[in-house]
Write an enzyme that holds these catalytic residues in place. Structure first.
Site, PDB file in Angstrom:
ATOM      1  CG  ASP A  12     -22.235  21.662   7.859  1.00  0.00           C
ATOM      2  OD1 ASP A  12     -22.158  21.215   6.612  1.00  0.00           O
ATOM      3  OD2 ASP A  12     -22.406  20.919   8.831  1.00  0.00           O
ATOM      4  CG  HIS A 160     -20.185  14.268   9.705  1.00  0.00           C
ATOM      5  ND1 HIS A 160     -20.821  14.777   8.614  1.00  0.00           N
ATOM      6  CD2 HIS A 160     -19.460  13.608   9.261  1.00  0.00           C
ATOM      7  CE1 HIS A 160     -20.406  14.203   7.382  1.00  0.00           C
ATOM      8  NE2 HIS A 160     -19.408  13.275   7.963  1.00  0.00           N
ATOM      9  CG  ASP A 165     -18.632  19.656   9.353  1.00  0.00           C
ATOM     10  OD1 ASP A 165     -17.305  19.277   9.967  1.00  0.00           O
ATOM     11  OD2 ASP A 165     -19.348  18.695   9.075  1.00  0.00           O
TER      12      ASP A 165
END
Length: 186
Positions: A12, A160, A165
């Site tokens: 991510d 986030h 994530d």
């Protein structure tokens, strides 16, 4: 076709905007899908001052703070490449896994090529959203993370933070594989 062992790596990223080159890659989180404690994370110095205010609002990251305290992008990508090589060993091949993989992969690919001249993941990525759509026959609109989570019931959630994530995405992939894909092999 490679006979190497496949190591699925959930990746991510958090960015300053929608496209690499014009906007900076700000943080990377990655973990082995099946061994999420094997992880990598870094925050990078911006390569441009351009940003989308909504992107920074979502991440809570500051270009000014990262310009002071972030890792040099070439150094960060070198560290990421070494971590991936260590994870793969001599008999493994890393597979990029992401939730909306085209977005995350585009930044990772751009930064690997710009700063190292190569991408350890090659030119492909496995997208959890597309895999979910194929496994369930749902509509594309039903591949949003909230809807996927409602069906798969993960124990974790995203927030986030790139590493958090990545681990969450890894869990979604494991649940999807175990609940919807693997039973077809039986």
């Amino acid at each position: 076709m490679s006979d190497k062992r496949e190591i699925f790596v959930s990746v991510d990223v958090e960015t300053a905007g929608p496209i690499p080159g014009e906007f900076s890659l700000l943080s990377i989180g990655a973990c082995s899908v099946y061994e999420p404690d094997k992880s990598f994370a870094c925050e990078l110095k911006p390569i441009t001052d351009k940003f989308d205010p909504k992107a920074l609002e979502v991440t809570g990251l500051s270009l000014e703070d990262l310009a002071r305290a972030g890792d040099d992008p070439a150094h960060a990508m070198g560290n990421f490449a070494r971590w991936l090589a260590d994870l793969a060993g001599d008999d493994g091949e890393v597979v990029f896994v992401g939730f909306n993989a085209p977005f995350d992969w585009s930044f990772v690919n751009y930064y690997f090529h710009r700063f190292l001249g190569m991408n350890p993941f090659g030119f492909t990525a496995l997208d959890i959203k597309a895999l979910y759509m194929g496994a369930t026959g749902c509509r594309w609109g039903d591949t949003r993370s909230s809807r996927v989570a409602n069906r798969l019931n993960p124990a974790t959630a995203g927030n986030h933070d790139a590493l958090t994530d990545a681990r969450y995405q890894g869990e979604l992939f494991r649940l999807l594989w175990a609940d919807l894909i693997k039973p077809r092999d039986s």
